[in-house]
Design a protein around this motif. Sequence first.
Motif, mmCIF file in Angstrom:
data_model
loop_
_atom_site.group_PDB
_atom_site.id
_atom_site.type_symbol
_atom_site.label_atom_id
_atom_site.label_comp_id
_atom_site.label_asym_id
_atom_site.label_seq_id
_atom_site.Cartn_x
_atom_site.Cartn_y
_atom_site.Cartn_z
ATOM 1 N N ARG A 91 12.960 -18.381 -2.443
ATOM 2 C CA ARG A 91 11.880 -17.602 -3.013
ATOM 3 C C ARG A 91 11.355 -18.278 -4.266
ATOM 4 N N ARG A 92 10.066 -18.417 -4.381
ATOM 5 C CA ARG A 92 9.449 -18.914 -5.612
ATOM 6 C C ARG A 92 9.200 -17.706 -6.497
ATOM 7 N N ALA A 93 9.346 -17.901 -7.810
ATOM 8 C CA ALA A 93 9.042 -16.811 -8.716
ATOM 9 C C ALA A 93 7.539 -16.634 -8.765
ATOM 10 N N LYS A 94 7.088 -15.420 -8.691
ATOM 11 C CA LYS A 94 5.637 -15.208 -8.830
ATOM 12 C C LYS A 94 5.409 -14.382 -10.086
ATOM 13 N N LEU A 95 5.370 -15.083 -11.202
ATOM 14 C CA LEU A 95 5.344 -14.392 -12.487
ATOM 15 C C LEU A 95 4.263 -14.971 -13.368
ATOM 16 N N ASP A 96 3.280 -15.663 -12.767
ATOM 17 C CA ASP A 96 2.297 -16.330 -13.602
ATOM 18 C C ASP A 96 1.506 -15.331 -14.438
ATOM 19 N N ARG A 124 12.183 -22.197 -15.596
ATOM 20 C CA ARG A 124 13.172 -23.127 -15.053
ATOM 21 C C ARG A 124 13.012 -23.340 -13.557
ATOM 22 N N THR A 125 13.500 -24.480 -13.105
ATOM 23 C CA THR A 125 13.554 -24.728 -11.659
ATOM 24 C C THR A 125 14.819 -24.084 -11.101
ATOM 25 N N HIS A 126 15.017 -24.217 -9.798
ATOM 26 C CA HIS A 126 16.180 -23.593 -9.170
ATOM 27 C C HIS A 126 17.492 -24.080 -9.753
ATOM 28 N N ASP A 127 17.550 -25.346 -10.165
ATOM 29 C CA ASP A 127 18.821 -25.857 -10.684
ATOM 30 C C ASP A 127 18.989 -25.561 -12.168
ATOM 31 N N GLY A 128 18.095 -24.754 -12.751
ATOM 32 C CA GLY A 128 18.285 -24.313 -14.123
ATOM 33 C C GLY A 128 17.677 -25.209 -15.188
ATOM 34 N N VAL A 187 8.963 -26.568 -8.602
ATOM 35 C CA VAL A 187 8.955 -25.162 -8.212
ATOM 36 C C VAL A 187 9.628 -24.332 -9.297
ATOM 37 N N ILE A 188 8.878 -23.425 -9.894
ATOM 38 C CA ILE A 188 9.442 -22.550 -10.916
ATOM 39 C C ILE A 188 10.204 -21.424 -10.226
ATOM 40 N N GLU A 248 -0.038 -24.862 -9.117
ATOM 41 C CA GLU A 248 -0.516 -26.201 -9.473
ATOM 42 C C GLU A 248 0.673 -27.150 -9.676
ATOM 43 N N TYR A 249 1.650 -26.675 -10.451
ATOM 44 C CA TYR A 249 2.842 -27.503 -10.691
ATOM 45 C C TYR A 249 3.468 -27.904 -9.358
ATOM 46 N N GLU A 250 3.519 -26.956 -8.454
ATOM 47 C CA GLU A 250 4.200 -27.202 -7.184
ATOM 48 C C GLU A 250 3.416 -28.205 -6.349
ATOM 49 N N ARG A 251 2.112 -28.000 -6.254
ATOM 50 C CA ARG A 251 1.312 -28.861 -5.399
ATOM 51 C C ARG A 251 1.197 -30.265 -5.994
ATOM 52 N N GLU A 252 0.966 -30.345 -7.306
ATOM 53 C CA GLU A 252 0.692 -31.635 -7.921
ATOM 54 C C GLU A 252 1.956 -32.424 -8.247
#
Lengths: 253, 253
Positions: free
Chosen positions: B88-93, B227-231, B190-191, B182-186
């Motif tokens: 799951r990606r965080a959706k907190l923008d 943070r990313t998944h690995d913290g 993944v936040i 944007e971060y993810e695509r470019e």
Amino acid sequence: MADEATTPSPGRAELEALDPRLPLHARLREVLVARIESGEWTPARPLPAETVLTAHYGVALGTMRRVLGELVEQGMLERRHGSGTFVRRAKLDSSLFRFFRYGDSRTDAPASRILTFDQAALPAEAAEALSEPVGSPALHLHRLRLRDDEPVLVEDIWLPLPRFACLAQRHQDELGDLLYPEYERECGVVIASAEEILTVGTASAGDALLLRCRRSDPVVFIERTARTHDGTAVEWRRTAGKAADFRYRVEIR
Amino acid sequence: MADEATTPSPGRAELEALDPRLPLHARLREVLVARIESGEWTPARPLPAETVLTAHYGVALGTMRRVLGELVEQGMLERRHGSGTFVRRAKLDSSLFRFFRYGDSRTDAPASRILTFDQAALPAEAAEALSEPVGSPALHLHRLRLRDDEPVLVEDIWLPLPRFACLAQRHQDELGDLLYPEYERECGVVIASAEEILTVGTASAGDALLLRCRRSDPVVFIERTARTHDGTAVEWRRTAGKAADFRYRVEIR
DNA sequence: AAGTGGTCTAGACCACTCC
DNA sequence: GAGTGGTCTAGACCACTTC
């Protein structure tokens, strides 16, 4: 004997009677929540054992455990390995301090000093939160909370009166720092959950004096509505603390 | 064939190798979390089916489901009936708007206007949050967020530079309202989670101008470390909004 | 139709608490 | 030792999604 064989699980019928489109665990959950809210069980009188409950409702252990686990997750129950399953009282009396940070204070325990304790008519905001008519009789508690002898929070607490009549006789010096145990012991009111709303405003003249800040200094207000297990609002309080001390941390996902 | 019979579950050894005092589900959890954090699975590449995972690790379906359920609970995974289990990606923008209330605004979508977008040295606070040396190269984004064309929030966003180099080429007009996609695509970043710290202060000269309030008016600051998944902390931002608009609600227990 | 997750059951065995 | 909750297994059947 034959009768007993045909009704090995008396509670099962109760589950069957509920909306059959709901999964069994959801129906079981409803029924258990209702029993918890009824006050049938107390911290002193634990729930029956898993095996008893499963036999009563005629469900599998796994199903029962799933539901109990969800209620634990949600903070409604507490399970103690080897001793039993208990309804859980909220322990949030001093949780206001979650919202504030005070420089390296040695003493952990926040003290409280009751300034006034009297009977008064419910003001509009308290009345709305408590679903009572404006002006109904209530108990009003005005107190100061201290950290290392420094006044840090000012609280106004409103308790609707028919329910808290047994507290009316008490003198303010008889009340301890923690009110919720008092409610439970004196009036049989168990606080189970609360809602808090934070806003920022400016200090009133009285607050400024007590908090030793200037009038018009920014202040954080915390308005709390506390409820019993069945969702009835039984306490409303507004707490004010200096905005400079405010610091709140949230973890997201 | 005989070999296959003796190793029906190749992943089981991995579980056995971990601290045997831990229950099986805890060890399984560790292993799965590690695989999730490794980025092995993405929103586009779902996890293997329950049955495949259980066979791989040689555990019962119930045990696997318990662990997956916990990870869903914790927001790490998302299960979709009939289609699969996904990270799951965080959706907190736009979740900053959780902290503020603006009078009956018709338009739901908060707009954003980027004021400056350039390369700059990391200031101390951002550097600490990102575990980078003070002064390291970074991208700095200064933007305004609007509600009904009213400026309501001012944001300063810092992105450490080796990692976000691919964004450096872009022009500010090419960036959408939502940065995390944007971060993810470019950049393939993944936040997954974030920490937010709220405090109250006074508006700086620049903030006051942008927010159309007086200098020294109370302002709520939200400092977010994402943070990313690995913290790993990969983004730090400070957002300022008028304290008068601040309103935050917490449910306890 | 095939594959996914969701529900529910039945029962074995272990670990902890309390007396 | 008796009773409690905690772990783990094995398997049946259902509901949803996708093609």
